[in-house]
Design a protein around this motif. Structure first.
Motif, PDB file in Angstrom:
ATOM      1  N   LYS A 232     -16.175  15.663 -27.594  1.00  0.00           N
ATOM      2  CA  LYS A 232     -16.988  16.896 -27.884  1.00  0.00           C
ATOM      3  C   LYS A 232     -17.510  17.644 -26.622  1.00  0.00           C
ATOM      4  O   LYS A 232     -17.681  17.011 -25.475  1.00  0.00           O
ATOM      5  N   ASP A 233     -18.007  18.752 -26.924  1.00  0.00           N
ATOM      6  CA  ASP A 233     -18.572  19.731 -25.721  1.00  0.00           C
ATOM      7  C   ASP A 233     -19.958  19.164 -25.450  1.00  0.00           C
ATOM      8  O   ASP A 233     -20.770  19.115 -26.269  1.00  0.00           O
TER       9      ASP A 233
ATOM     10  N   LYS B 268     -28.786  10.310 -26.663  1.00  0.00           N
ATOM     11  CA  LYS B 268     -28.026   9.880 -28.144  1.00  0.00           C
ATOM     12  C   LYS B 268     -27.069  11.037 -28.300  1.00  0.00           C
ATOM     13  O   LYS B 268     -25.915  10.792 -29.056  1.00  0.00           O
ATOM     14  N   HIS B 269     -27.024  12.048 -27.543  1.00  0.00           N
ATOM     15  CA  HIS B 269     -26.181  13.284 -27.911  1.00  0.00           C
ATOM     16  C   HIS B 269     -25.141  12.973 -26.654  1.00  0.00           C
ATOM     17  O   HIS B 269     -24.203  14.110 -26.554  1.00  0.00           O
ATOM     18  N   GLY B 270     -25.059  12.193 -25.986  1.00  0.00           N
ATOM     19  CA  GLY B 270     -24.038  12.179 -24.756  1.00  0.00           C
ATOM     20  C   GLY B 270     -24.653  12.758 -23.529  1.00  0.00           C
ATOM     21  O   GLY B 270     -23.794  12.974 -22.730  1.00  0.00           O
ATOM     22  N   ARG B 271     -25.707  13.315 -23.512  1.00  0.00           N
ATOM     23  CA  ARG B 271     -26.238  14.186 -22.297  1.00  0.00           C
ATOM     24  C   ARG B 271     -26.854  13.390 -21.134  1.00  0.00           C
ATOM     25  O   ARG B 271     -27.347  12.354 -21.463  1.00  0.00           O
ATOM     26  N   PRO B 272     -26.366  13.566 -20.090  1.00  0.00           N
ATOM     27  CA  PRO B 272     -26.864  12.724 -18.878  1.00  0.00           C
ATOM     28  C   PRO B 272     -28.394  13.058 -18.721  1.00  0.00           C
ATOM     29  O   PRO B 272     -28.755  14.153 -18.846  1.00  0.00           O
ATOM     30  N   VAL B 273     -28.948  11.824 -18.081  1.00  0.00           N
ATOM     31  CA  VAL B 273     -30.474  11.856 -18.081  1.00  0.00           C
ATOM     32  C   VAL B 273     -30.677  11.806 -16.620  1.00  0.00           C
ATOM     33  O   VAL B 273     -30.238  10.899 -16.028  1.00  0.00           O
ATOM     34  N   TYR B 274     -31.787  12.640 -16.068  1.00  0.00           N
ATOM     35  CA  TYR B 274     -32.280  12.590 -14.693  1.00  0.00           C
ATOM     36  C   TYR B 274     -33.647  12.256 -14.715  1.00  0.00           C
ATOM     37  O   TYR B 274     -34.250  13.063 -15.390  1.00  0.00           O
ATOM     38  N   TYR B 275     -33.886  11.382 -13.831  1.00  0.00           N
ATOM     39  CA  TYR B 275     -35.428  11.068 -13.967  1.00  0.00           C
ATOM     40  C   TYR B 275     -35.990  11.570 -12.405  1.00  0.00           C
ATOM     41  O   TYR B 275     -35.185  11.376 -11.280  1.00  0.00           O
ATOM     42  N   GLU B 276     -37.141  11.856 -12.299  1.00  0.00           N
ATOM     43  CA  GLU B 276     -37.849  12.146 -10.844  1.00  0.00           C
ATOM     44  C   GLU B 276     -39.307  11.673 -11.038  1.00  0.00           C
ATOM     45  O   GLU B 276     -40.014  12.329 -12.111  1.00  0.00           O
TER      46      GLU B 276
ATOM     47  N   SER C  58     -18.634  13.192 -19.827  1.00  0.00           N
ATOM     48  CA  SER C  58     -19.128  12.678 -20.995  1.00  0.00           C
ATOM     49  C   SER C  58     -18.529  13.504 -22.224  1.00  0.00           C
ATOM     50  O   SER C  58     -18.181  12.946 -23.342  1.00  0.00           O
ATOM     51  N   SER C  59     -18.213  14.762 -22.066  1.00  0.00           N
ATOM     52  CA  SER C  59     -17.295  15.401 -23.037  1.00  0.00           C
ATOM     53  C   SER C  59     -15.961  14.859 -23.074  1.00  0.00           C
ATOM     54  O   SER C  59     -15.431  14.619 -24.405  1.00  0.00           O
TER      55      SER C  59
END
Length: 445
Positions: free
Chosen positions: A164-165, A113-121, A158-159
Motif C-alpha cells: 500500500k502507499d 500501526k500504519h507502516g509509517r517509519p518513526v524517527y526519534y530526537e 514499507s510500501s
C-alpha cells in the motif's frame, strides 16, 4: 514580550501567512480526480522517476488540488532536486554526520500501526552553542535533507512490504531539558520548516512532542509562524502519561522502551555508553542513545590554536554581569601586551583600557615592523601625558578578538568582558592575556 518581538523581526514570516492565493484558487476536485489532469500538464522535461503518482498527489494535496499552484510547486521542487543531485544523496552520509551523532541524540526506530517509519530526537538535550561550534547552518541543512530522504526511502520500503502507499513518517520529539539556549537553534528550525514546506509537502504524518516543559509555549509561539496550518494540525503535545497515546499508535515491539514500548534493542545508558553485558540490569538502558557532551565541550577548548590552546584560561561571565582582568606591567622600560580570546557560543562586549603608572612623555621610538592587529601606542601621546586610565580599544560586541599593544613606558592593561546586556545567558570564555618584555625597538630616525 520584547524578546519575542525582536525575533519576529529577525525571522520573517513565510509567504503562505501573507498570501493565501492558492487557497482562494483551490478547486473542488479530489486528489484522485485531479491527478490525471495534473499529469497531463507535465511537459517532457517535467517527467522524472521520482515523480510517482504518490508524489504528485502530495503536491496536489499541499495546494488543495489547485492545478496551477501544484504544478509550480512541483516543478520548482524538481529543479531543486536536480540542481542539488538529491536522488543520489543517500549514497554516502553527509560529511559532518559523525560529529552530528555525537552532539544530537536521534534515531530511526521502527514503524507505527500504519507502516509509517518513526524517527526519534532528544531535542531538549541539544546544546546549540556547542553544536554551532562544530557545524555550520549549511552543515545542519545537509544533514536534515539527508534525513528527509532517508525517511522517504523507509516509506518506500514499507510500501513495498505492505502493498500500500506509505509516504509519510512519524516523529517523536523529546523536549526534556529545553532551555533558553535552544533559541540559538531557531534559525535552523526556520530553514527546516521552509525546506519541508517547499520540497517535502505532506510527508509528515504525525509529530508527537513529549516532556514539554513550561518554556515550550514561548518557543512554540515563535516557531508556529513558520509552520503551515495543515502541518500544525498534525502536531500533538503530550503531557504526563504520553506512553499510553504512543502505545495506541505504535506497536509495542517497535516503540522504544523508554517511551513505554517493549522493544528489546535497548543498549545505551543515560551517558550514551553501550552496556557491556547483555545480562546487566543494574541500570536502565535506552533504545535511543543519549549524548555525552562533556568530551565535545572539552575538545572545543583546544579546537583552534590561534584563539585556544593549553595556555588559555577559562572565564565565565554570568548573565547581567561584568568581569575584568588586569594584566600588569613587566618592565620599567615598557611591555608588549597581547591578547586573544573567544566565547564558546555567542558574543560579548569587549574593551581594553590602559592604566599609566604616572604622567609621562612617550619616548620617540619605532618598532622594526607593525604586528598583526597592533594598536599603536603613539596614537595616545596626549593620554600618557595626563597619566589617567584611558581606552585603547572601545567596546565591541564580538565572539573573538586578538591584538597587540607595545608601549615603551610603565603601564597596566585592563580587559573588560561586559555581559550586562544579556539578562539570560552566561558567556563562557577562553582567553590568553599576557605581558612580555619589549623587543625589536630601534631609535626614531
Amino acid at each position: 514580550f520584547f524578546f519575542r518581538r525582536d525575533l519576529s523581526q529577525v525571522f520573517p514570516l513565510p509567504s503562505w501567512t501573507r498570501l493565501h492565493a492558492h487557497n482562494r484558487m483551490s478547486s473542488h476536485l479530489t486528489t484522485e480526480e485531479a491527478l490525471p489532469k495534473f499529469k497531463a500538464m507535465l511537459k517532457e522535461e517535467d517527467k522524472d522517476a521520482w515523480g510517482t503518482d504518490s508524489t504528485l498527489k502530495r503536491f496536489l494535496k499541499a495546494r488543495e488540488c489547485d492545478l496551477e499552484a501544484a504544478y509550480k510547486m512541483y516543478t520548482n521542487c524538481l529543479k531543486w532536486r536536480r540542481e542539488n543531485n538529491i536522488d543520489k544523496i543517500l549514497e554516502k552520509e553527509p560529511e559532518k554526520m559523525k560529529l552530528y551523532k555525537k552532539l544530537v541524540a536521534c534515531k530511526n526506530h521502527g514503524f507505527d500501526k500504519h507502516g509509517r517509519p518513526v524517527y526519534y530526537e532528544r531535542v531538549g538535550k541539544i546544546h546549540y552553542p556547542t553544536l554551532n561550534e562544530y557545524l555550520t547552518l549549511d552543515d545542519l541543512m545537509d544533514i536534515h535533507v539527508w534525513q528527509m530522504e532517508m525517511n522517504a526511502k523507509l516509506c518506500s520500503e514499507s510500501s513495498n512490504k505492505l502493498g500500500k502507499d506509505v509516504h509519510q513518517s512519524v516523529s517523536i520529539v523529546d523536549l526534556s531539558g529545553l532551555s533558553m539556549s535552544h533559541r540559538h537553534g531557531l534559525a535552523f528550525i526556520q530553514r527546516c520548516a521552509k525546506i519541508d514546506e517547499q520540497y517535502y509537502p505532506e510527508t509528515m504524518g504525525k509529530l508527537y512532542i513529549v516532556n514539554a516543559p513550561r518554556l515550550f509555549p514561548f518557543f512554540w509561539g515563535i516557531c508556529k509562524k513558520w509552520v503551515h496550518p495543515n502541518t500544525q494540525a498534525k502536531i500533538q503535545v503530550l503531557s504526563t502519561g504520553f506512553e499510553k497515546v504512543l502505545r495506541e499508535n505504535i506497536p509495542a515491539p517497535f516503540l522504544a522502551s523508554e517511551y513505554g514500548g517493549k522493544c528489546t534493542c535497548a543498549q545505551f545508558d543515560e551517558d550514551g555508553k553501550k552496556k557491556k553485558k547483555l545480562k546487566e540490569k543494574k541500570k536502565e538502558y535506552l533504545c535511543i542513545p543519549c549524548c555525552d557532551l562533556s568530551e565535545m565541550k572539552d575538545a572545543l577548548k583546544y579546537k583552534n590554536e590561534a584563539y585556544d590552546s593549553m595556555s588559555h584560561k577559562s572565564l565565565t561571565v554570568r548573565a547581567g554581569s561584568v568581569e575584568e582582568v588586569k594584566v600588569e606591567n613587566i618592565d620599567k622600560s615598557g611591555s608588549q601586551f597581547s591578547w586573544n580570546f573567544k566565547t564558546l557560543g555567542k558574543n560579548i562586549e569587549f574593551s581594553v583600557s590602559c592604566i599609566p603608572k604616572r604622567p609621562t612623555e612617550l619616548p620617540d621610538i619605532k618598532f622594526e615592523s607593525k604586528m598583526e592587529n597592533e594598536i599603536c601606542a603613539s596614537s595616545f601621546r596626549e593620554q600618557f601625558k595626563i597619566g589617567k586610565e584611558f581606552k585603547i580599544l572601545d567596546s565591541l560586541k564580538v565572539d573573538k578578538h586578538k591584538g597587540v599593544f607595545r608601549v615603551p613606558t610603565e603601564c597596566d592593561l585592563r580587559f573588560k568582558f561586559d555581559n550586562s546586556y544579556s539578562w539570560m545567558t552566561a558567556k563562557n570564555i577562553r582567553h590568553k592575556l599576557t605581558a612580555t618584555c619589549l623587543e625589536h625597538i630601534a631609535p626614531e630616525s
